[in-house]
Motif scaffolding. Structure first.
Motif, PDB file in Angstrom:
ATOM      1  N   LEU A   8     102.322  17.006  14.239  1.00  0.00           N
ATOM      2  CA  LEU A   8     101.997  15.842  15.069  1.00  0.00           C
ATOM      3  C   LEU A   8     101.580  14.661  14.209  1.00  0.00           C
ATOM      4  O   LEU A   8     101.976  13.524  14.455  1.00  0.00           O
ATOM      5  CB  LEU A   8     100.871  16.199  16.039  1.00  0.00           C
ATOM      6  CG  LEU A   8     100.389  15.046  16.922  1.00  0.00           C
ATOM      7  CD1 LEU A   8     101.457  14.654  17.923  1.00  0.00           C
ATOM      8  CD2 LEU A   8      99.117  15.430  17.640  1.00  0.00           C
ATOM      9  N   GLN A  12     103.455  11.162  14.060  1.00  0.00           N
ATOM     10  CA  GLN A  12     102.746   9.939  14.445  1.00  0.00           C
ATOM     11  C   GLN A  12     102.805   8.894  13.338  1.00  0.00           C
ATOM     12  O   GLN A  12     103.142   7.734  13.581  1.00  0.00           O
ATOM     13  CB  GLN A  12     101.293  10.277  14.762  1.00  0.00           C
ATOM     14  CG  GLN A  12     100.451   9.068  15.137  1.00  0.00           C
ATOM     15  CD  GLN A  12      99.026   9.465  15.456  1.00  0.00           C
ATOM     16  OE1 GLN A  12      98.735  10.626  15.648  1.00  0.00           O
ATOM     17  NE2 GLN A  12      98.143   8.494  15.517  1.00  0.00           N
ATOM     18  N   PHE A  93     100.332   3.047  21.490  1.00  0.00           N
ATOM     19  CA  PHE A  93     101.076   4.266  21.156  1.00  0.00           C
ATOM     20  C   PHE A  93     100.222   5.216  20.323  1.00  0.00           C
ATOM     21  O   PHE A  93     100.229   6.439  20.539  1.00  0.00           O
ATOM     22  CB  PHE A  93     102.352   3.908  20.395  1.00  0.00           C
ATOM     23  CG  PHE A  93     103.090   5.111  19.869  1.00  0.00           C
ATOM     24  CD1 PHE A  93     103.920   5.845  20.688  1.00  0.00           C
ATOM     25  CD2 PHE A  93     102.929   5.513  18.546  1.00  0.00           C
ATOM     26  CE1 PHE A  93     104.595   6.958  20.203  1.00  0.00           C
ATOM     27  CE2 PHE A  93     103.592   6.624  18.058  1.00  0.00           C
ATOM     28  CZ  PHE A  93     104.430   7.347  18.888  1.00  0.00           C
ATOM     29  N   SER A  97      99.319   8.828  21.897  1.00  0.00           N
ATOM     30  CA  SER A  97      99.819  10.054  21.276  1.00  0.00           C
ATOM     31  C   SER A  97      98.676  10.962  20.836  1.00  0.00           C
ATOM     32  O   SER A  97      98.751  12.189  20.981  1.00  0.00           O
ATOM     33  CB  SER A  97     100.709   9.712  20.079  1.00  0.00           C
ATOM     34  OG  SER A  97      99.988   8.958  19.120  1.00  0.00           O
ATOM     35  N   THR A  98      97.598  10.374  20.315  1.00  0.00           N
ATOM     36  CA  THR A  98      96.460  11.186  19.876  1.00  0.00           C
ATOM     37  C   THR A  98      95.721  11.788  21.065  1.00  0.00           C
ATOM     38  O   THR A  98      95.332  12.965  21.036  1.00  0.00           O
ATOM     39  CB  THR A  98      95.497  10.332  19.035  1.00  0.00           C
ATOM     40  OG1 THR A  98      96.216   9.683  17.985  1.00  0.00           O
ATOM     41  CG2 THR A  98      94.409  11.196  18.423  1.00  0.00           C
ATOM     42  N   ALA A 101      97.809  14.606  22.437  1.00  0.00           N
ATOM     43  CA  ALA A 101      97.724  15.801  21.591  1.00  0.00           C
ATOM     44  C   ALA A 101      96.417  16.549  21.818  1.00  0.00           C
ATOM     45  O   ALA A 101      96.389  17.787  21.871  1.00  0.00           O
ATOM     46  CB  ALA A 101      97.855  15.401  20.126  1.00  0.00           C
TER      47      ALA A 101
END
Length: 369
Positions: A8, A12, A93, A97-98, A101
């Protein structure tokens, strides 16, 4: 779990890097074409009509000239909005995304000593870490804005504003680390801060000087440049935030390696330049004419004091366990590391934005393990 987290992170950082490259390559100034002035009408034989016609023509020409003069401003306003949209999109973004996750349990939460296992991220921990990242971004922007504005107004020299930002930014960021949760992978939220600063520096170094520039980015470029060349932002300042990103992600609050590396790079190297330029003209090193003994002494003192203060603060807030129970032993060890890094800083071994923190990291690893 570790492989998923690593994948990930690579994904990223890769996507964000691609956005940086795409942003700097696709931006192009928008051209505006002014319409030609109307041809003058044939003057009337009557003196009265001639005066009326000249008066009308003057007004028309003034209006067209005003329109042409406003065109670059409109272009700048448009590209300014586009610049901020790209920066905002990348920021959203990174956070999205974090957060995703962490919500999908791809990131590890706090360690439970009772069950000897790592628990999952909870919504409250996600909110805490995301909020702290936002706070760090705001504080960093405010600190930078103070010095960039002072440099733009002529109240501070560009090279001084550059080194003041260099000296204070990283220690301020480390000082806020205790606000992050005790989750194992809280570093993923923290690393967003220096990475977005890297993006902003890239924008400042590539977009300034053309119609692509944002006023804030132009101020940042001028404040971070050593000689006024905005391309210098892509040198030392960019190395600075990259090293800070590496120290945050790789070492975090697990040990003192990252803290000492950041302290020597920021406080040590920053004050060495500030003090050296003011008090080092008469005490240059014979083998390094661009370096002074006053600057080297300032490096040693600033690096040692900053490292000890940050280590003590992180220990006091219970987010870092010091390697030695004896404070004098810890202080002497840190002073030794600072002394060696001060020597490395004056030697022509390469860019001290990476040689100094690399030396500090290696010595910390050897002495604190």
């Amino acid at each position: 779990m570790k492989r998923a987290s690593l994948f990930l992170t690579i994904l990223q950082l890769g996507v964000l890097t691609c956005r940086i490259v795409a942003f700097s390559s696709r931006h192009s100034p928008i051209k505006y074409h002014s319409s030609s002035l109307q041809q003058k009408q044939q003057l009337s034989h009557s003196s009265t009509k001639r005066q009326q016609h000249l008066k009308f023509e003057t007004k028309e020409n003034s209006a067209l000239l005003a329109k042409n003069e406003n065109a670059p401003a409109s272009s700048k306003s448009f590209t300014l909005t586009k610049t901020r949209k790209n920066l905002l999109t990348t920021t959203l973004f990174a956070f999205a995304s974090t957060i995703a996750a962490a919500s999908l349990h791809l990131l590890q939460g706090p360690f439970d000593p009772i069950s000897n296992t790592v628990t999952s991220y909870t919504p409250s921990l996600i909110l805490r870490d995301a909020s702290t990242s936002v706070l760090c971004i705001i504080l960093g922007y405010a600190l930078t804005k103070i010095f960039t504005t002072a440099a733009s107004d002529g109240k501070l020299q560009s090279r001084d504003s550059r080194k003041l930002i260099h000296t204070l930014s990283a220690p301020l960021f480390v000082f806020v680390w205790p606000l992050f949760s005790d989750a194992v992978d809280a570093r993923y939220f923290a690393v967003i801060v220096p990475f977005l600063n890297a993006l902003r520096i890239v924008i400042a170094g590539t977009a300034s000087g053309s119609n692509d520039g944002d006023g804030d980015e132009e101020e940042l470029a001028n404040a971070l440049s050593r000689s006024g060349d905005i391309k210098e932002c892509l040198g030392g300042p960019l190395f600075y935030v990259i090293i800070l990103s590496i120290a945050t992600f790789c070492f975090w609050r697990d040990n003192l390696i990252g803290v000492i590396a950041v302290s020597t790079m920021a406080a040590g190297d920053g004050l060495a330049d500030l003090i050296g330029r003011r008090y080092g003209s008469t005490n240059k090193w014979s083998f390094a004419p661009s370096k002074s003994k006053a600057g080297t002494l300032a490096f040693f003192v600033a690096s040692t004091v900053c490292s000890i203060l940050l280590a003590s603060w992180l220990s006091y807030t219970n987010v870092l366990t010091l390697p030695f129970s004896s404070f004098p032993v810890l202080a002497i060890t840190i002073a030794f590391i600072s002394a060696v890094c001060a020597i490395v800083e004056i030697l022509p071994l390469g860019d001290d934005n990476w040689t100094v923190p690399a030396c500090a990291a290696v010595l910390s690893f050897l002495l604190f393990r």
